[in-house]
Write a protein that holds these residues in place. Structure first.
Motif, mmCIF file in Angstrom:
data_model
loop_
_atom_site.group_PDB
_atom_site.id
_atom_site.type_symbol
_atom_site.label_atom_id
_atom_site.label_comp_id
_atom_site.label_asym_id
_atom_site.label_seq_id
_atom_site.Cartn_x
_atom_site.Cartn_y
_atom_site.Cartn_z
ATOM 1 N N THR B 176 -15.629 -2.588 5.577
ATOM 2 C CA THR B 176 -14.917 -1.332 5.328
ATOM 3 C C THR B 176 -15.647 -0.493 4.289
ATOM 4 O OG1 THR B 176 -12.801 -0.379 4.688
ATOM 5 C CG2 THR B 176 -13.448 -2.369 3.547
ATOM 6 N N PHE B 177 -16.348 -1.152 3.384
ATOM 7 C CA PHE B 177 -17.056 -0.433 2.322
ATOM 8 C C PHE B 177 -18.265 0.326 2.845
ATOM 9 C CE2 PHE B 177 -14.899 -3.800 -0.125
ATOM 10 C CZ PHE B 177 -14.185 -2.984 -0.986
ATOM 11 N N ILE B 178 -18.752 -0.035 4.040
ATOM 12 C CA ILE B 178 -19.890 0.711 4.587
ATOM 13 C C ILE B 178 -19.436 1.531 5.793
ATOM 14 C CG2 ILE B 178 -21.628 -0.881 3.708
ATOM 15 C CD1 ILE B 178 -21.857 -1.963 6.614
ATOM 16 N N GLY B 179 -18.155 1.851 5.826
ATOM 17 C CA GLY B 179 -17.701 2.835 6.796
ATOM 18 C C GLY B 179 -17.048 2.301 8.046
ATOM 19 N N GLU B 180 -16.893 0.990 8.174
ATOM 20 C CA GLU B 180 -16.151 0.462 9.312
ATOM 21 C C GLU B 180 -14.666 0.723 9.092
ATOM 22 O OE1 GLU B 180 -16.290 -1.562 12.288
ATOM 23 O OE2 GLU B 180 -18.253 -0.597 12.411
ATOM 24 N N ARG B 181 -14.001 1.318 10.081
ATOM 25 C CA ARG B 181 -12.564 1.563 9.922
ATOM 26 C C ARG B 181 -11.815 0.379 10.511
ATOM 27 N NH1 ARG B 181 -10.847 6.606 9.002
ATOM 28 N NH2 ARG B 181 -9.063 6.365 10.388
ATOM 29 N N ASN B 182 -11.733 -0.717 9.736
ATOM 30 C CA ASN B 182 -11.054 -1.899 10.261
ATOM 31 C C ASN B 182 -9.995 -2.390 9.286
ATOM 32 O OD1 ASN B 182 -12.331 -3.415 8.266
ATOM 33 N ND2 ASN B 182 -14.001 -4.059 9.620
ATOM 34 N N LEU B 183 -9.445 -3.562 9.546
ATOM 35 C CA LEU B 183 -8.321 -4.061 8.738
ATOM 36 C C LEU B 183 -8.698 -4.223 7.269
ATOM 37 C CD1 LEU B 183 -6.893 -6.599 11.322
ATOM 38 C CD2 LEU B 183 -5.829 -4.473 10.553
ATOM 39 N N GLY B 184 -9.973 -4.325 6.994
ATOM 40 C CA GLY B 184 -10.406 -4.400 5.599
ATOM 41 C C GLY B 184 -9.996 -3.157 4.818
ATOM 42 N N ARG B 185 -9.890 -2.060 5.583
ATOM 43 C CA ARG B 185 -9.522 -0.805 4.938
ATOM 44 C C ARG B 185 -8.136 -0.871 4.293
ATOM 45 N NH1 ARG B 185 -12.205 4.656 6.374
ATOM 46 N NH2 ARG B 185 -13.822 3.189 5.790
ATOM 47 N N LEU B 186 -7.211 -1.585 4.940
ATOM 48 C CA LEU B 186 -5.875 -1.736 4.374
ATOM 49 C C LEU B 186 -5.968 -2.422 3.010
ATOM 50 C CD1 LEU B 186 -3.715 -2.911 7.420
ATOM 51 C CD2 LEU B 186 -3.836 -0.633 6.391
ATOM 52 N N ILE B 187 -6.792 -3.491 2.985
ATOM 53 C CA ILE B 187 -6.938 -4.243 1.743
ATOM 54 C C ILE B 187 -7.625 -3.370 0.691
ATOM 55 C CG2 ILE B 187 -7.944 -6.318 0.708
ATOM 56 C CD1 ILE B 187 -7.821 -7.574 3.539
ATOM 57 N N HIS B 188 -8.692 -2.718 1.113
ATOM 58 C CA HIS B 188 -9.462 -1.858 0.225
ATOM 59 C C HIS B 188 -8.570 -0.755 -0.390
ATOM 60 C CE1 HIS B 188 -12.877 1.384 0.038
ATOM 61 N NE2 HIS B 188 -12.464 1.015 -1.159
ATOM 62 N N HIS B 189 -7.858 -0.033 0.475
ATOM 63 C CA HIS B 189 -6.992 1.031 -0.025
ATOM 64 C C HIS B 189 -5.819 0.500 -0.821
ATOM 65 C CE1 HIS B 189 -8.574 4.194 3.045
ATOM 66 N NE2 HIS B 189 -9.464 3.846 2.133
ATOM 67 N N GLY B 190 -5.309 -0.653 -0.377
ATOM 68 C CA GLY B 190 -4.214 -1.279 -1.129
ATOM 69 C C GLY B 190 -4.646 -1.581 -2.550
ATOM 70 N N LEU B 191 -5.891 -2.047 -2.685
ATOM 71 C CA LEU B 191 -6.406 -2.377 -4.010
ATOM 72 C C LEU B 191 -6.522 -1.117 -4.879
ATOM 73 C CD1 LEU B 191 -9.169 -4.999 -3.132
ATOM 74 C CD2 LEU B 191 -7.221 -5.368 -4.672
ATOM 75 N N THR B 192 -7.130 -0.085 -4.300
ATOM 76 C CA THR B 192 -7.333 1.114 -5.121
ATOM 77 C C THR B 192 -6.008 1.783 -5.466
ATOM 78 O OG1 THR B 192 -7.750 2.334 -3.096
ATOM 79 C CG2 THR B 192 -9.681 1.615 -4.331
#
Lengths: 325, 231
Positions: B176-192
């Motif tokens: 998700t950090f290199i632009g993949e729009r996947n479930l990692g994004r939920l975790i990433h955004h949840g963290l921020t």
């Protein structure tokens, strides 16, 4: 006919050759047993015949054709190969294991399956019951039977057997040996049989080749080897009970006396033995029933008599001359 | 009353939390569906590529022990590189850049270790007497490979495949950090955003996907492995 000539195998990391200038002829339909201590090179010789090991020098001819220039895979498909560890394919059923070589040879499926049925029956397994099983569901003896059936599947004229009955218990082994002798009797294949068990060698072999340190020490019928062992190594290998072994190889009908007068006298003798039994069995009867004369029977009819004197004389005549060791 | 009431309140809090997650998922189902599909397609792409590549490599190196040691050494080193730095490294390379290519390549390299190793071990574990009897009956090298070595190596190979699937499903989140729009994004955004419900929703869906894939692989394994190899 298999002819081995000047066969030598030198492994890179050893000083002595594993097989050293080994020459031998095996006639068609003959069972030749290679016997000797472990590491003597007998297995290497066997594996050179189907080229699992390439000889360093020397030649192998089968019916006059040079084996070493033949196509390896084709060569092996036309030779049965049985090893002590059997090596059944664990992921294939018994049926598919036996069908392996016929399928490699491109037989029609119908013919293959018919042959598998026939072979399983031949080696004493119920084709319906055993055919669909996997190797891990079989006993050791059953696995050996499947191994033999698999090697015979494409009806190869030559069978190579490396301690084929070595991994089963003595009772099963002796039964498998007997059954195999029966099978061999009706199929007459040329068999090279490797064993370290001298008794097995005497029992299975038409000819015995005694091997030590890669060299042929003696080659002859079991009777020849027992009665005229070539030197101390052979005598040692045969053991202290050579005389008794001789009695195991001699049939009662070959040694008995056909003496009508004596037979008359022996009427009602409780000590009897079948004509085809080994003399050793007659000796056993004598010892157990405490008698000096055994009546030899063919069916119910007395055909001859065997006396203690004759047995003694027989052993002495064949092996009594070399008391020196 | 104190403690009982406290316990009830606590339980209610937990209930509230999970209801919140469900609500979050329901309200964002379109976005989450997109993330899930992206995640899934990335994992499947990498799985297909790595099976084709690493199974072949595993088979090839089983012929030569020296090469095998070298190749497996490399796979171990690759496996030790933190995923975030590997992703970061690839986006600097032209042609790869941000997004799927870099993500797929990095995951492909992570899949190398478990797959190559298990294929190699599986093939090497085949009983030598089974091979010997195969050779003795006149099977060619290719027949021995396809009819003996590969089928007998299946259970071990499959263990490797299942580990790989779970592994890349997990590591894919970092992409998700290199632009993949996947479930990692939920975790990433949840963290921020310090949104724990969002983090848990992401983690939960990733785990479910890993478990599902592992389960499916298990079914395939059962179908493909000979009954003769099951005890």
């Amino acid at each position: 006919m298999i002819e081995l000539e000047g066969l030598t195998k030198h492994y890179p990391n050893s000083k002595k050759p594993a097989v050293d200038d080994f020459s031998l002829k095996m006639a068609e339909g003959e069972t030749c047993v290679f016997v000797g201590p472990s590491g003597c090179g007998k297995t290497t010789i066997l594996r050179m015949i189907n080229r699992l090991v390439e000889p360093t020098s020397g030649s192998i001819r089968i019916d006059g054709k040079d084996v070493l220039s033949a196509d390896q895979d084709q060569l092996r498909r036309n030779m049965g190969y049985v090893i002590q560890q059997i090596g059944l394919l664990p992921h294939r059923t018994v049926r598919d294991n036996v069908a392996l070589v016929p399928r490699l040879l491109g037989w029609a499926e119908e013919r293959t399956l018919k042959r598998v049925q026939e072979l399983l029956g031949l080696v004493g397994l119920d084709p319906e019951e055993t055919g669909g099983k996997y190797p891990h569901q079989l006993s050791g003896g059953q696995m050996q039977r499947v191994g033999v059936a698999r090697a015979m599947a494409a009806d190869p004229p030559i069978m190579l057997m490396d301690e084929p009955f070595g991994a089963v218990d003595p009772i099963v082994r002796s039964r498998l040996q007997d059954e195999f002798l029966q099978i061999q009797h009706s199929f007459n294949k040329t068999i090279c049989f490797v064993t370290h068990d001298i008794d097995e060698a005497m029992k299975m072999g038409d000819k015995v080749a005694i091997i030590n340190e890669g060299k042929l020490v003696q080659h002859g019928t079991p009777m020849e080897v027992l009665s005229q062992p070539a030197g101390p190594f052979v005598r040692n290998l045969l053991g202290e009970d050579r005389g008794v072994k001789l009695l195991d190889l001699t049939k009662c009908q070959d040694l008995m006396r056909r003496d009508e007068g004596l037979l008359q006298k022996l009427q009602g003798n409780p000590c009897t033995i079948g004509a085809l039994q080994p003399v050793k069995a007659a000796l056993e009867v004598m010892l157990r029933k405490d008698c000096d004369t055994v009546t030899v029977l063919r069916g119910d009819r007395a055909v001859g008599a065997l006396t203690w004197q004759e047995i003694k004389g027989h052993i002495h005549g064949l092996s009594g001359e070399d008391h020196e060791l | 009353m104190g403690s009982a009431g406290g316990f009830l309140a606590y339980m209610e809090g937990i209930g509230e939390f999970w209801r919140g997650i469900l609500t979050f998922i329901m309200e964002n189902r379109q976005r989450i569906m997109e993330y899930t599909l992206n995640h899934f397609s990335l994992v499947l792409t990498v799985l297909a590529l790595s099976l084709a590549l690493w199974v072949s490599v595993g088979i090839l190196i089983s012929r030569n022990d020296k090469t095998a040691n070298a190749v497996m050494g490399i796979s171990n080193i690759l496996f030790c590189i933190p995923s975030i730095s590997l992703f970061g490294l690839f986006i600097t390379i032209p042609y790869l850049g941000l997004g799927r290519r870099s993500a797929a390549l990095a995951l492909l390299l992570y899949a190398m270790m478990p797959l190559v190793r298990n294929v190699y071990k599986g093939i090497k574990s085949v009983d030598r007497y089974v091979l010997e009897s195969g050779r003795g009956m006149g099977m060619s090298a290719a027949q021995i490979l396809f009819h003996i070595q590969i089928p007998l190596a299946w259970p071990v190979v499959f263990a490797g495949i299942r580990v790989t699937v779970v592994l890349i499903t997990g590591i894919a989140t970092v992409a998700t950090f290199i632009g993949e729009r996947n479930l990692g994004r939920l975790i990433h955004h949840g963290l921020t955003r310090s949104n724990s419900q969002m983090i848990v929703a992401g983690a939960l869906l990733v785990s479910l996907m890993a478990l599902l894939l592992d389960f499916l692989m298990g079914l395939v394994e059962k179908k493909i492995t000979s009954p003769g190899l099951r005890e």
